[in-house]
Design an enzyme around this catalytic site. Structure first.
Site: not given
Ligand code: UD1
Length: 422
Positions: A24, A118, A123, A308
């Site tokens: 990540n 995934c 998301r 994760d």
């Molecule tokens: C990253 C990691 C993933 C990990 C996750 C949480 C990478 C490439 N992936 O994913 O392995 O499982 O962090 O630790 O680093 N959300 C919103 N709006 C947004 C962005 C996020 O509602 O604009 C929500 C998501 O749906 C989720 C939560 O916020 O419920 C956290 O997501 P986020 O931390 O953004 O995860 P990723 O960056 O996709």
């Protein structure tokens, strides 16, 4: 025929293993390199398909990529001349969303399809977009292609509604070359964010506060050359630690930053796993059958227990005496592994965002379908502790984040066979 993993049950992991660079972090560092027009060297990259795809994308955009060793790349970014990453590659990984921040930062423009990755339930990327808009970008979605454009990015004060790893890094990338000062509040604090900030700073950016709730960025006119070593992968480390605890083996997990694993270490101790911790290693001690205790696990953003490793922990808790509860607070629908684990005889009941696991019942081998990266890895652990043979389909999901998982486990004395495919 698609590739699958064949695993005979009742195997113990034993020995020592060196942990690879963090997926990540690496998947953000490579897009971040697009912010400079100079050269960059990145070391300790994991050999996983997400990195291969990103390297392909950088090449298509005009970067000159030199493979310096199995784990290090040299990048010459002077020839990058495109702000349109190829859709066929972008949709193969979630982290391609970092190309939004970096290409917007470099060219003031990016046309990019929605990222793949995934399926962990919805998301959204609304917080990323909120940040880009605040920095002055116009955002349009046309036939599934996100078009971001700004005449000039200008620093802004942004408060994230949700703590998001992706949004934190992406806004940071876009803000590095923006004019003036950007403050991002309520940001995620994952070690990978600190690693990316360190890389940006090594290139000449002025990013302060990564690892805290507030990141402050003073925009600079341009970035220069840098060399960077990616931090160890705490999720890969956690995977091998939980595998050792579940199979009852003794495993030395080397080249890690134990601090990054505090929540995992605390939870493993709570369920009765013996651990010794060193400066850059964790020893998981051999445990006898029937000595694991039940526990409640709640996933949270860092420094909480990582989502994760939630599937892996669920498998471990099938071995505990008594009933455990896992509450998923990050991705509310990240439970697709449960139906597969039930095929093995696991007694798990899902209610809303909580799963109740009735431990102490033997699992039996089954034909399983991996549907996401971490769920797939948890099936490997489940297969190792079960009675009989397990076949895991959907290995491509596992390959996105784990380097040749069968070889890694082989170094711990466990036999996993990859069959099918070419
Ligand atoms: C990253 C990691 C993933 C990990 C996750 C949480 C990478 C490439 N992936 O994913 O392995 O499982 O962090 O630790 O680093 N959300 C919103 N709006 C947004 C962005 C996020 O509602 O604009 C929500 C998501 O749906 C989720 C939560 O916020 O419920 C956290 O997501 P986020 O931390 O953004 O995860 P990723 O960056 O996709």
């Amino acid at each position: 025929m698609q590739q699958c993993l064949r695993i005979c049950g009742k195997q113990k992991t034993q020995g020592s293993i060196r942990i690879n660079g963090a997926k990540n972090s690496a998947v953000a560092v490579l897009p971040a390199a697009l912010l400079t027009e100079k050269t960059v060297k990145v070391e300790n990259l994991p050999s996983i398909t997400d990195i291969y795809r990103l390297t392909d994308i950088l090449s298509v955009l005009g970067a000159k990529v030199s493979i310096l060793s199995e784990t290090s790349l040299g990048l010459d970014l002077s020839g990058v001349d495109s702000f349109c990453p190829p859709p066929g590659l972008v949709n193969q990984l979630r982290a391609s969303y970092y190309l939004m921040g970096s290409l917007l930062g470099r060219f003031g423009r990016v046309d990019i399809p929605m990222p793949g990755g995934c399926d962990l339930g919805p998301r959204p990327i609304d917080q990323h977009i909120k940040g880009f808009s605040a920095l002055g970008a116009d955002v349009e979605l046309e036939h599934g292609v996100m078009k971001l454009q700004a005449r000039k990015l200008k620093g802004a004060h942004i408060y994230l509604d949700i703590v998001s790893v992706g949004a934190t890094i992406n806004i940071m990338l876009a803000a590095v070359l923006a004019e003036g000062k950007t403050i991002i509040e309520n940001v995620a604090k994952e070690p990978e964010i600190v690693d990316v900030a360190n890389f940006l700073n090594a290139m000449g950016a002025r990013v302060r506060g990564a690892g805290t709730d507030v990141i402050r960025i003073q925009g600079v006119k341009e970035l220069g050359s840098a060399e960077h070593i990616v931090i160890p992968d705490r999720i890969e480390a956690g995977t091998f630690m939980i595998a050792a605890a579940a199979t009852g083996g003794e495993v030395l997990v080397k080249d890690v930053i134990p601090k990054h694993l505090d929540a995992v270490i605390a939870k493993l101790k709570e369920v009765g796993v013996g651990l010794d911790i060193g400066l850059d290693w964790v020893l998981v001690k051999e445990s006898g059958p029937g000595c694991l205790l039940s526990s409640d696990v709640k996933t949270f953003p860092y420094p909480g227990f990582p989502t994760d490793l939630q599937p892996h922990m669920m498998v471990l808790l099938t071995r505990s005496q008594g009933t455990s509860l896992i509450t998923e607070n990050v991705f509310e629908r990240r439970f697709r592994h449960i139906d597969e684990l039930k095929k093995m005889g696991a007694r798990i009941k899902l209610e809303g965002r909580s799963a109740m696991i009735e431990g102490g019942h033997e699992l039996t081998g089954a034909n399983l379908q991996a549907m996401d990266l971490r769920g797939g890895a948890s099936f490997v652990i489940a297969a190792l502790i079960s009675e009989g043979e397990t076949l895991i389909q959907g290995v491509e999901h596992i390959d996105r984040g784990y380097e040749k998982i069968e070889d890694r486990f082989a170094s711990l004395g466990v036999r996993i066979e990859r069959i099918g495919g070419i």
